[in-house]
Design a protein around this motif. Structure first.
Motif, PDB file in Angstrom:
ATOM      1  N   LEU A 215       0.798  -1.226   0.000  1.00  0.00           N
ATOM      2  CA  LEU A 215       0.000   0.000   0.000  1.00  0.00           C
ATOM      3  C   LEU A 215       0.828   1.272   0.000  1.00  0.00           C
ATOM      4  CD1 LEU A 215      -2.703  -1.105   2.593  1.00  0.00           C
ATOM      5  CD2 LEU A 215      -2.998  -0.920   0.127  1.00  0.00           C
ATOM      6  N   VAL A 216       2.036   1.227   0.538  1.00  0.00           N
ATOM      7  CA  VAL A 216       2.867   2.441   0.612  1.00  0.00           C
ATOM      8  C   VAL A 216       3.344   2.806  -0.790  1.00  0.00           C
ATOM      9  CG1 VAL A 216       5.077   3.341   1.410  1.00  0.00           C
ATOM     10  CG2 VAL A 216       3.607   2.122   2.986  1.00  0.00           C
TER      11      VAL A 216
ATOM     12  N   GLY B 173       5.154  15.133  -3.792  1.00  0.00           N
ATOM     13  CA  GLY B 173       5.069  16.404  -3.102  1.00  0.00           C
ATOM     14  C   GLY B 173       3.638  16.671  -2.683  1.00  0.00           C
ATOM     15  N   ARG B 174       3.482  17.529  -1.697  1.00  0.00           N
ATOM     16  CA  ARG B 174       2.135  17.798  -1.187  1.00  0.00           C
ATOM     17  C   ARG B 174       1.236  18.374  -2.282  1.00  0.00           C
ATOM     18  NH1 ARG B 174       0.385  18.549   4.160  1.00  0.00           N
ATOM     19  NH2 ARG B 174       2.552  18.420   4.815  1.00  0.00           N
ATOM     20  N   GLU B 175       1.866  19.188  -3.194  1.00  0.00           N
ATOM     21  CA  GLU B 175       1.048  19.849  -4.208  1.00  0.00           C
ATOM     22  C   GLU B 175       0.476  18.873  -5.229  1.00  0.00           C
ATOM     23  OE1 GLU B 175       5.267  19.549  -5.415  1.00  0.00           O
ATOM     24  OE2 GLU B 175       4.202  20.319  -3.665  1.00  0.00           O
ATOM     25  N   SER B 176       1.046  17.656  -5.315  1.00  0.00           N
ATOM     26  CA  SER B 176       0.561  16.692  -6.299  1.00  0.00           C
ATOM     27  C   SER B 176      -0.615  15.887  -5.776  1.00  0.00           C
ATOM     28  CB  SER B 176       1.688  15.730  -6.699  1.00  0.00           C
ATOM     29  OG  SER B 176       2.075  14.950  -5.589  1.00  0.00           O
ATOM     30  N   ASP B 177      -0.914  15.996  -4.510  1.00  0.00           N
ATOM     31  CA  ASP B 177      -2.045  15.278  -3.930  1.00  0.00           C
ATOM     32  C   ASP B 177      -3.295  16.135  -4.020  1.00  0.00           C
ATOM     33  OD1 ASP B 177       0.344  14.076  -1.905  1.00  0.00           O
ATOM     34  OD2 ASP B 177      -1.153  12.659  -2.672  1.00  0.00           O
ATOM     35  N   SER B 178      -4.427  15.461  -4.273  1.00  0.00           N
ATOM     36  CA  SER B 178      -5.673  16.216  -4.370  1.00  0.00           C
ATOM     37  C   SER B 178      -6.048  16.818  -3.034  1.00  0.00           C
ATOM     38  CB  SER B 178      -6.802  15.322  -4.883  1.00  0.00           C
ATOM     39  OG  SER B 178      -6.930  14.181  -4.029  1.00  0.00           O
ATOM     40  N   GLU B 179      -5.706  16.132  -1.965  1.00  0.00           N
ATOM     41  CA  GLU B 179      -6.026  16.634  -0.634  1.00  0.00           C
ATOM     42  C   GLU B 179      -4.841  16.420   0.300  1.00  0.00           C
ATOM     43  OE1 GLU B 179      -9.535  14.848   0.868  1.00  0.00           O
ATOM     44  OE2 GLU B 179     -10.821  15.539  -0.777  1.00  0.00           O
ATOM     45  N   ALA B 180      -4.718  17.307   1.279  1.00  0.00           N
ATOM     46  CA  ALA B 180      -3.621  17.187   2.236  1.00  0.00           C
ATOM     47  C   ALA B 180      -3.751  15.901   3.061  1.00  0.00           C
ATOM     48  CB  ALA B 180      -3.613  18.406   3.165  1.00  0.00           C
ATOM     49  N   GLU B 181      -5.021  15.454   3.258  1.00  0.00           N
ATOM     50  CA  GLU B 181      -5.229  14.240   4.038  1.00  0.00           C
ATOM     51  C   GLU B 181      -4.586  13.026   3.372  1.00  0.00           C
ATOM     52  OE1 GLU B 181      -7.506  16.402   3.393  1.00  0.00           O
ATOM     53  OE2 GLU B 181      -8.346  17.087   5.311  1.00  0.00           O
TER      54      GLU B 181
ATOM     55  N   PHE C 176      -1.905  12.963   1.565  1.00  0.00           N
ATOM     56  CA  PHE C 176      -0.466  13.033   1.811  1.00  0.00           C
ATOM     57  C   PHE C 176      -0.157  12.568   3.244  1.00  0.00           C
ATOM     58  CE2 PHE C 176       3.176  15.318   3.538  1.00  0.00           C
ATOM     59  CZ  PHE C 176       4.156  15.009   2.607  1.00  0.00           C
ATOM     60  N   GLU C 177      -0.971  13.053   4.194  1.00  0.00           N
ATOM     61  CA  GLU C 177      -0.747  12.687   5.606  1.00  0.00           C
ATOM     62  C   GLU C 177      -0.961  11.176   5.806  1.00  0.00           C
ATOM     63  OE1 GLU C 177       0.382  13.685   9.437  1.00  0.00           O
ATOM     64  OE2 GLU C 177       0.254  15.003   7.675  1.00  0.00           O
ATOM     65  N   HIS C 178      -1.982  10.633   5.129  1.00  0.00           N
ATOM     66  CA  HIS C 178      -2.265   9.198   5.258  1.00  0.00           C
ATOM     67  C   HIS C 178      -1.103   8.369   4.715  1.00  0.00           C
ATOM     68  CE1 HIS C 178      -4.785   5.622   5.578  1.00  0.00           C
ATOM     69  NE2 HIS C 178      -4.395   5.282   4.353  1.00  0.00           N
ATOM     70  N   ALA C 179      -0.584   8.773   3.575  1.00  0.00           N
ATOM     71  CA  ALA C 179       0.536   8.042   2.986  1.00  0.00           C
ATOM     72  C   ALA C 179       1.761   8.103   3.886  1.00  0.00           C
ATOM     73  CB  ALA C 179       0.856   8.615   1.599  1.00  0.00           C
ATOM     74  N   GLU C 180       1.984   9.267   4.524  1.00  0.00           N
ATOM     75  CA  GLU C 180       3.122   9.408   5.431  1.00  0.00           C
ATOM     76  C   GLU C 180       2.983   8.494   6.649  1.00  0.00           C
ATOM     77  OE1 GLU C 180       6.111  11.625   5.182  1.00  0.00           O
ATOM     78  OE2 GLU C 180       5.344  10.919   3.271  1.00  0.00           O
TER      79      GLU C 180
END
Length: 989
Positions: free
Chosen positions: A364-365, A371-379, A381-385
Motif C-alpha cells: 500500500l505504501v 510532493g504535497r502539491e501533487s495530492d488532491s487533498e492534504a489528508e 499526503f498525511e495518510h501516505a506518510e
C-alpha cells in the motif's frame, strides 16, 4: 555364581541388568533395589504413568510418539507460541523431554513476549549445565517426546534422595534453567545445600520409593506456586560430600540388612554409629549481624526483609501512530484475526500477525513520496506518510516482538453486502489503526539495572555481596520479583536479577524463571484518571496565568505545601520558545530523513528482512559502534522514525489553527531531548542543548504536578494508583513479622524441650533423620490446618527452609525475605507521595509524617524520579527485646533519584562510548538515630492500602506468568525441625 545375602544392583549404561535378574532368581538375595522395575526407569513415559498410578503429582504433560523420525502426526500442531497435543495446548514456556530416560538433552522453549529462543539442558560439562539458543523457535521432530508445562521454581531445583521408604534427604542447587553456570566450591564440587521437606513432600518421597520398589533412589522435586511435583526418577542415587548423610544412610542400610537376614541382631545393635553417641553439638554463630552500607543500628538487630519498588531503566521514547484505514487489505487482515466479526476489534502482537500487516503495508505504501502539491487533498499526503511510518516501524531492527510493538484495529463504519448465496452480511469499510511502539529498554537501561542489582547485592545485605549469594543458595533468602506488563519493565527486572544474583548469559531465561508479571498491581492509572485530569486542568490554568495564580498556602518552612510547586514563574513565556526550538530540531531531522529515504528508494522494498538476534539484543549492554561511526542514530531507529517522532511532537505541542499549547506534551519533548542528547549527540543537532534546558525547566514542574498540584491531591491520587501495591507491601511486612515470631517461639520451645529426658531417649532410639510415619504426617498437616496444598490464606506465601542439622552453615536460623517490584514512573511518584503526605489524611490527626523534615526538603528540591529511581523499606528485628515490644521490629526508609543527571552536565570522556548515566546513591527518609516501628508504619499506611482480604486468589493464566507462590502458613516449612506439640492451637503455635 557365589552366594551373597544382600544385593545392591542398579542400572547404568552397559550394566548387565538381565544377568543380575537371573542371579537374583537363582540365589534369592535380599534386594535393596528391586530389579524388574528398573526397566521402567529407561522410559520417561512409563515413569510418569507409574507416578500417576500412585497419585504422585507430576507436571501437566502430553506424549508425542513417532514410529519414524519426522513422522507427521495429525494430533500434533505447532504455532509460534504454543504446541497442541491431542487438543491439549501448552503455551511457551514449555519443556520438551526425549522419552528415553538416558537422553538428557532437554529443551525449554520461551515465548516471543519474553524474546523467544530455546534453552538446552544437559549433563554438566565443566561449569556448564545448559546453553541458550536465541534463534531456535521450532520444536524437534526427529523422535518421540514428552511436552510438559514449565514450572517456575524461583531459580532453585531440589533433589530428593531416599534410603528406604522412611528416610529422605533433600538438597537444593541453582537451577540450570537460569543461566546454566554451575556453582562449585573450592574443591570443584557443585554447591548444594540440604533443605527441609514439608510433610506432603515426605509422603511423596515415601510413595516414590514404594511405587518403583527402589529403596535407594533419587528424584527431582519442583516447588511451584505452593505445591510440589515429581518430574524425574533416577533410580539408584546417593548424595555426594555429606558426611552426616553417609552416617545416616549407613545406619538405615545396616538396619535393612539385619532385619532381612539376621533379625535376631537387629534389635541388639544401636541405630546410631557408636562414635556419634556423645558427639558434641557444633556451636553456631549468633544471629547478631549489623547490616552494611546504609545506616547504623543496634548490634542485636538482624535484617529480616528488603522491599524495593523501582522504576525501569533508560528507554527509547514511547510512540503512537493513529490513522483511519479504508484499504481492503487492512480491513481483511482485521477480519482474519478477529474471527470474521465485522464489529469486533483486534490486536496484533505476534510475529505472524505483524508480518501479515507488514506485507500489506508494503503493497500500500507508494513507491516514491510525492510532493504535497501533487495530492488532491492534504489528508491523502498525511495518510501516505503515516502508512510509511507504520511500515518503517514494522521493519525496524528486522524482528518482531510483542513486548515492544502492538497494533490495534477497531472498525468504525460498516456496509451490508450481498453474498453469492443471496444472503446479506456486514462488512467493515473503515477502521481506526493504532500502532504503539518504542519505550524499549536501551543497552544503557540494561546496564543500569544490572549495575544496580550488583549494588544491592553488595550494600543491602549483611556480608558485603557474598552474604546475599550464600543466603540465596542455602534457602535462607526468600526472593520474589514482580514486574508490570511493559517490556522495558520486565527486562529491567531480569537485568537487575542478573546483577543481584551474579548470573550470566541472556535475559530471556532469567526473565521467565525469576520474574512474575502483575499488571493489576504495577500497571495502569485508571483508578485515578479523573483526579489526574483535574490536576492537569488546574496546572494549565496556573501556567497560562503566570505565578500570580500560585497559592501561598505554603510557608517558608514548608514550601512544598503550595499549589503548583516546581513550575517556573515564567512558564507561559517559555512555551513559545519551546515550540520554536522544537521546530528547529525537527527540520534538521527532516533533512536527514530525506537523505535516508532517497537511499532507500534505490533498494527493493520487498527484500527479505535479514534475521535479527533479538534475544542477544535483549541482553546487550553496549552501543552499536558501527552505526554511530556511520553517522546513523543509535539503536535500531532510523532517521525516518526519528523524524516521525519529532514531527509528531511539533504537531501536538502547539495547534497553530487554534493557537493553543498542549502542556501534556512537555514531558514527551523533554524525553526526546534527553534521549537524543544521550544517545545521538554525534548527530550534532543545532539547538538541541538549548531545547533541553527549556524543556527540563518546564518538565520539572509539570511531571510532579500531574500526580497532584498540592500535597492533599498528591496523597489522594497516589493512594488510588498505588492502593494494591501498598496493600502488598503491608502483607510482606506482616508475613515477615509472623515468620520471625514463629521461628523465635519455635526455637525457644526447642531449647526447653531438648533438655527433657524424653528427647534424649528419642535421640538414642531412632536414626537421626527417619521419617514421621505416613499416618502421623497426614495427621500433623491436617490438625494444624496448614497443608501445603491449601489456598485458604491467599496473602500467605509458601516458604521453604534450610535443614540446620545437615547444612554446613553457621547461622541456619538467619532468613531474609526480599520482594522487588518493578514499575513505571507513575507508581514511584504515587508511592512516594503516600509515604511523605500520609499524615495529612483526616483519619490520622496529629501524626507526624513518615518522612523527616530534612528529607521533605530534599524531596522538594528533587525535580525528577528518573530511570532506576527506587524506594527501599528494610525491616530489622531486635532480638534483645521481648516479642511483644513495639521496638522488636524497625523499618528503615531510603530512596534514590535514579539516573537524575543532565546529559549536559555529565559528559566524561567515556560518555559517548557508554551512553549511560550513573544512578544516584540512596538517601535516608528518616533522621539518623530515629526509630520507625513496624506498628507505626502499618498505622500510617493502612488507610490507603488494599486490605489483605480483598486480594484475589492466585491464578495461573495461559502463557508466561512467572513465579507467584502463595498459600500455607509459616510453620509448615519447619515441621522437620520439631514435631507439633500436642497442645498446638489452630495456628500451629
Amino acid at each position: 555364581w557365589p552366594i551373597c545375602d544382600c544385593l545392591i544392583a542398579f542400572y547404568s549404561s552397559g550394566y548387565p541388568l538381565e544377568k543380575a535378574e537371573s542371579y537374583a532368581t537363582l540365589r534369592k538375595p535380599f534386594l535393596v533395589n528391586e530389579l524388574e522395575p528398573q526397566h521402567l526407569l529407561h522410559d520417561r513415559r512409563k515413569v510418569y504413568e507409574q507416578l500417576e498410578k500412585y497419585g504422585i503429582p507430576v507436571p501437566r504433560y502430553a506424549l508425542v510418539n513417532r514410529e519414524v523420525p519426522y513422522q507427521e502426526l495429525d494430533y500434533f500442531f505447532e504455532e509460534e507460541d504454543f504446541v497442541e497435543v491431542h487438543g491439549n495446548r501448552f503455551w511457551k514456556p514449555f519443556v520438551e523431554k526425549p522419552v528415553h530416560g538416558d537422553d538428557h538433552s532437554i529443551m525449554i522453549y520461551y515465548p516471543s513476549s519474553a524474546g523467544g529462543g530455546m534453552k538446552e539442558l544437559f549433563r554438566k560439562v565443566g561449569n556448564r549445565s545448559s546453553e541458550f539458543h536465541p534463534d531456535v523457535r521450532r520444536v524437534r521432530r526427529e523422535g518421540s517426546y514428552i511436552y510438559e508445562e514449565f514450572m517456575p521454581t524461583g531459580g532453585t531445583d531440589v533433589k530428593v534422595y531416599t534410603v528406604g521408604p522412611e528416610y529422605a534427604h533433600a538438597e537444593a542447587r541453582k537451577s540450570p534453567v537460569v543461566d546454566g553456570v554451575v556453582m562449585r566450591n573450592p574443591d570443584g564440587k557443585e554447591v548444594r545445600y540440604p533443605v527441609l521437606l514439608t510433610p506432603n513432600e515426605k509422603q511423596m518421597a515415601r510413595e516414590v520409593c514404594i511405587a518403583f520398589r527402589q529403596a535407594v533412589c533419587g528424584f527431582d522435586l519442583l516447588r511451584c506456586e505452593g505445591r510440589s511435583y515429581v518430574c524425574d526418577v533416577n533410580g539408584w542415587s546417593f548424595v555426594k560430600n555429606s558426611y552426616k548423610y553417609y552416617d545416616d544412610a549407613a545406619c538405615v542400610l545396616r538396619k535393612m540388612f539385619l532385619e532381612a537376614k539376621a533379625p535376631h541382631l537387629s534389635s541388639a545393635i544401636p541405630p546410631i554409629l557408636p562414635w556419634k553417641v556423645n558427639e558434641p553439638v557444633q556451636p553456631t554463630e549468633g544471629l547478631t549481624r549489623q547490616g552494611s552500607g546504609l545506616g547504623t543500628f543496634g548490634q542485636s538487630e538482624e535484617l529480616r526483609c528488603v522491599i524495593a519498588v523501582m522504576r525501569h531503566g533508560d528507554r527509547t521514547p514511547k510512540q503512537k501512530v493513529k490513522l483511519k484505514v479504508t484499504e481492503e487489505k487492512l480491513l481483511n487482515l482485521m477480519l482474519k484475526y478477529n474471527g470474521g466479526r465485522p464489529r469486533a476489534e483486534t490486536k496484533l502482537k505476534s510475529a505472524v500477525q505483524l508480518q501479515d500487516l507488514l506485507d500489506a503495508t508494503r503493497i500500500l505504501v507508494p513507491r516514491s513520496r510525492p510532493g504535497r502539491e501533487s495530492d488532491s487533498e492534504a489528508e491523502d499526503f498525511e495518510h501516505a506518510e503515516k502508512l510509511r511510518q507504520v511500515k518503517a516501524v514494522l521493519e525496524e531492527g528486522g524482528h518482531f516482538s510483542g513486548i515492544y510493538r502492538k497494533v490495534q484495529l477497531k472498525p468504525l463504519k460498516w456496509v451490508k453486502v450481498t453474498k453469492s448465496t443471496g444472503d446479506e452480511e456486514e462488512r467493515p469499510v473503515e477502521a481506526l489503526m493504532v500502532l504503539k511502539y518504542g519505550g524499549v529498554l536501551t543497552h544503557a537501561g540494561r546496564k543500569q539495572a544490572e549495575e544496580l542489582g550488583r549494588y544491592f547485592r553488595n550494600n543491602m545485605y549483611p556480608g558485603e555481596g557474598t552474604g546475599l549469594l550464600r543466603l540465596h543458595s542455602t534457602y535462607r533468602h526468600d526472593l520474589k520479583i514482580y514486574s508490570s506488563d511493559e517490556g522495558r519493565v520486565q527486562m529491567s527486572a531480569a537485568a537487575f536479577a542478573k546483577g543481584l544474583l551474579d548470573l550470566e548469559g541472556q535475559l530471556t531465561p532469567i526473565l521467565v524463571s525469576l520474574v512474575s508479571k502483575d499488571s493489576s498491581m504495577l500497571d495502569g492509572l485508571d483508578n485515578a484518571s479523573i483526579e489526574m485530569e483535574e490536576a492537569k486542568a488546574r496546572l494549565n490554568e496556573i501556567i497560562k496565568s503566570g505565578s500570580k495564580m500560585i497559592h501561598s498556602n505554603g510557608s517558608s518552612d514548608c514550601p512544598w505545601m503550595a499549589d503548583g510547586v516546581g513550575l517556573p514563574p515564567n512558564a507561559s513565556e517559555l512555551l513559545p520558545k519551546l515550540v520554536k526550538l522544537t521546530k528547529k530540531v525537527t527540520e534538521q531531522v527532516r533533512q536527514l530523513a530525506k537523505d535516508e529515504d532517497e537511499d532507500l528508494a534505490e533498494t527493493n522494498p520487498y527484500d527479505v528482512i535479514p534475521p535479527y538476534d533479538q534475544a542477544k539484543a535483549l541482553g546487550k549492554t553496549n552501543i552499536d559502534v558501527d552505526r554511530i561511526a556511520a553517522g546513523l542514530p543509535c539503536g535500531s531507529e532510523g532517521f525516518l522514525l526519528m523524524y516521525a517522532r519529532w514531527r509528531k511532537l511539533e504537531r501536538d505541542l502547539y495547534n497553530e489553527r487554534k493557537e493553543r499549547f498542549d502542556i501534556t506534551q512537555i514531558p514527551d519533548v523533554y524525553d526526546s531531548c534527553k534521549y537524543d542528547l544521550l544517545h545521538n549527540a554525534h548527530l550534532n543537532l543545532e539547538g538541541l542543548d538549548e531545547l533541553f534546558k527549556v524543556a527540563q525547566l518546564l518538565a520539572d514542574g509539570v511531571i510532579p504536578n500531574e500526580y497532584g498540584i498540592n500535597p492533599k491531591q498528591k496523597l489522594k491520587i497516589g493512594s488510588k494508583i498505588a492502593r494494591r501495591l501498598l496493600g502488598k507491601l503491608l502483607i510482606d511486612l506482616r508475613n515477615t513479622r509472623e515468620e520471625a515470631i514463629s521461628v523465635a517461639e519455635l526455637k525457644s520451645s526447642q531449647d526447653q524441650v531438648s533438655k527433657s529426658t524424653k528427647t534424649e531417649k528419642e535421640d538414642k532410639d531412632y536414626p537421626p533423620k527417619l521419617f514421621i510415619k505416613a499416618d502421623d504426617t497426614r495427621r500433623s498437616s491436617t490438625t494444624s490446618d496448614i497443608s501445603m496444598d491449601q489456598d485458604d490464606d491467599d496473602d500467605k506465601e509458601t516458604q521453604y527452609r534450610l535443614d540446620p542439622k545437615y547444612a554446613n552453615v553457621k547461622t541456619p536460623e538467619r532468613h531474609v525475605r526480599t520482594r522487588l517490584y518493578f514499575t513505571s514512573e507513575s507508581h514511584i511518584h504515587s508511592l512516594m507521595n503516600v509515604l511523605r503526605y500520609c499524615n495529612l489524611d483526616e483519619s490520622l490527626p496529629g501524626e507526624d509524617s513518615l518522612v523527616c523534615h530534612s528529607a521533605l526538603e530534599r524531596l522538594y528540591k528533587t525535580k525528577e524520579l528518573d530511570y532506576m529511581s527506587y524506594i527501599v523499606l528494610r525491616m530489622f528485628e531486635n532480638t534483645a527485646v521481648a516479642l511483644e515490644d513495639p521496638k522488636r521490629f524497625r523499618i528503615e526508609l531510603t530512596f534514590s533519584r535514579g539516573a537524575d543527571l543532565s546529559p549536559l552536565e555529565w559528559r566524561p570522556s567515556s560518555l559517548h562510548q557508554e551512553h549511560t548515566l550513573p544512578i544516584m546513591g540512596p538517601e535516608r527518609l528518616q533522621e539518623v538515630g530515629s526509630y520507625l516501628s513496624l506498628e507505626k508504619m502499618e498505622k500510617m499506611i493502612r488507610p490507603f492500602a488494599m486490605p489483605a482480604e480483598d486480594f484475589p486468589p492466585p491464578s495461573t493464566p495461559a502463557g508466561f506468568t512467572g513465579y507467584f507462590a502463595k498459600s500455607a502458613s509459616v510453620l509448615e516449612r519447619l515441621v522437620n525441625l520439631w514435631p507439633f506439640h500436642k497442645n498446638a492451637n489452630s495456628n500451629g503455635k
